[in-house]
Scaffold this motif. Structure first.
Motif: not given
Length: 421
Positions: A54-56, A70, A80, A82-83
């Motif tokens: 959950y950490e971008p 997020d 997240s 982006n990942r």
């Protein structure tokens, strides 16, 4: 929830040893593809996304203190995008879970106990109640090594509902396994019970794994009721000193091992690991364990019936590593043995025994010293009066002993593993 869950020790892959806090969706899918192709037929089935999904900004094994996470409007962490691109439009891990399920595999995630500090700061509402994040947060209960969460006061109204809200969301995503961190050491009994209750009522059969360790031995009965597996040590890595210590810990926990509740000696730090550690310049390293030590680890984990969670980047496995984790005769001991126990241990050697489902006996002899030595066993001492055939499970060879005594020359840090009929 059915009591038929985790009747044998869970077997799978976890992203921590190779990617730390920074695993991406393509890497998870790649390991799922590998598991389906090479491992599924041997019983490997769980694909587990570890911490910080959950950490971008996560990009290594290191945590980013107080990084923005997020989160949805109810204080629930979400992947997240982006990942994990398939999480777009509020889809969460549903698409990734479906991808893994379509391969005949099972999907797992890692979370930290508690509620995000940023949810408490924003005082987000708790789904299904008139309570808010500040009503349930225990701001004095924090994880010593990660800044993301506050603990939850299990006595507060809304505490159960918060855990229900996140577990129900995960169930909608299709999770089959949840590893909850910062629960066992120190022992968070109240939150363990909240999570177990939420899992029991989420509509899915989900393996509940507690981390890290050491879990307190005096809580063994509570653990057996509330968890499917729990760590018996801190994080286990690829060094002999830690492996040596696991002999004692598994021996201590052995009597509490059984269907649906497994003392967990932690991950198999095999293959290509530490891919995002800065000291390895993003290239990772190969396990420090020698081949003899890897066989010793696999022998011990299987005869002690610890869960098997492979830690390396599986798509980089060489043939030797693949053969190590797909030895059917060794894995059969993990899945089907009973009466497992540490028969003997001193500073230099250890002996474990077990029974098979068809009356056969299993014996594992370990030289845990730093020099080659003999490890002998009179089979009558473990109740075997006659040994018609002895099978070496690693070499796939049969032999006989005329005296009833196993005389083994074993190299340093090596194990011998036998089936006796």
């Amino acid at each position: 929830m059915s009591k038929k869950i985790a009747l044998t020790p869970p077997m799978g892959w976890n992203s921590w040893d190779c990617y730390g806090a920074s695993v991406r969706e393509d890497e998870v899918r790649g390991n799922a593809d590998y598991m389906e192709k090479y491992l599924k037929k041997y019983g490997w089935e769980y694909v587990v996304v570890d911490i910080q999904w959950y950490e971008p900004t996560a990009d290594s094994t290191e945590y980013h203190p107080y990084a923005p996470l997020d989160m949805d409007q109810y204080g629930r962490l979400i992947p997240s995008v982006n990942r994990f691109p398939s999480a777009k439009d509020g889809n969460g891990f549903k698409a990734l879970g479906e991808y893994i399920h379509n391969k005949g595999l099972k999907f797992g995630i890692h979370i930290l106990r508690g509620i995000p500090k940023q949810a408490v700061k924003a005082n987000t509402p708790i789904l299904g109640t008139d309570k808010f994040a500040k009503d349930i947060a225990d701001t004095n209960s924090i994880c010593p090594w990660n800044t993301d969460m506050y603990g939850i006061d299990a006595t507060k109204e809304g505490a159960q509902e918060y855990y229900n809200s996140i577990i129900n969301m995960y169930a909608e995503w299709g999770i089959d396994f949840i590893k909850v961190d910062d629960l066992s050491f120190p022992y968070a009994k109240g939150e363990i019970e909240l999570i177990k209750n939420a899992l029991d009522n989420c509509g899915r059969e989900v393996v509940f794994s507690l981390s890290p360790g050491p879990a307190p031995l005096e809580e063994a009965e509570h653990l057996k009721v509330h968890a499917n597996m729990w760590r018996i040590s801190g994080d286990f890595w690829d060094n002999w000193e830690q492996l040596y210590k696991q002999f004692e810990l598994l021996g201590n926990w052995n009597e509490h091992m059984g269907a649906s509740h497994w003392p967990d000696a932690d991950m198999l730090s095999f293959g290509h690991i530490c891919l995002r550690e800065h000291q390895f310049e993003g290239k990772g390293k190969w396990t420090n364990f020698t081949r003899r030590e890897q066989k010793t680890l696999m022998t011990l984990w299987c005869i002690a019936r610890s869960p098997l969670m492979f830690g390396g980047e599986m798509t980089d496995n060489d043939q030797w590593t693949l053969e190590l984790i797909t030895n059917e005769e060794v894995l059969n001991v993990l899945k089907c043995s009973n009466s497992n126990k540490q028969f003997y241990r001193d500073e230099d050697k250890a002996i474990w025994t077990a029974k098979g489902k068809d009356g056969e006996d299993y014996v594992a002899l370990f030289n845990i010293s730093d020099i080659d030595r003999k490890v002998d066993l009179d089979l009558r001492e473990i109740g075997i009066e006659k040994a018609d055939t002895i099978r070496d499970l690693w070499q796939h060879e049969d032999f006989k002993v005329s005296s009833g005594i196993l005389n083994c020359k074993i190299k340093a840090h090596e194990a011998k593993f036998y089936k006796i009929k």
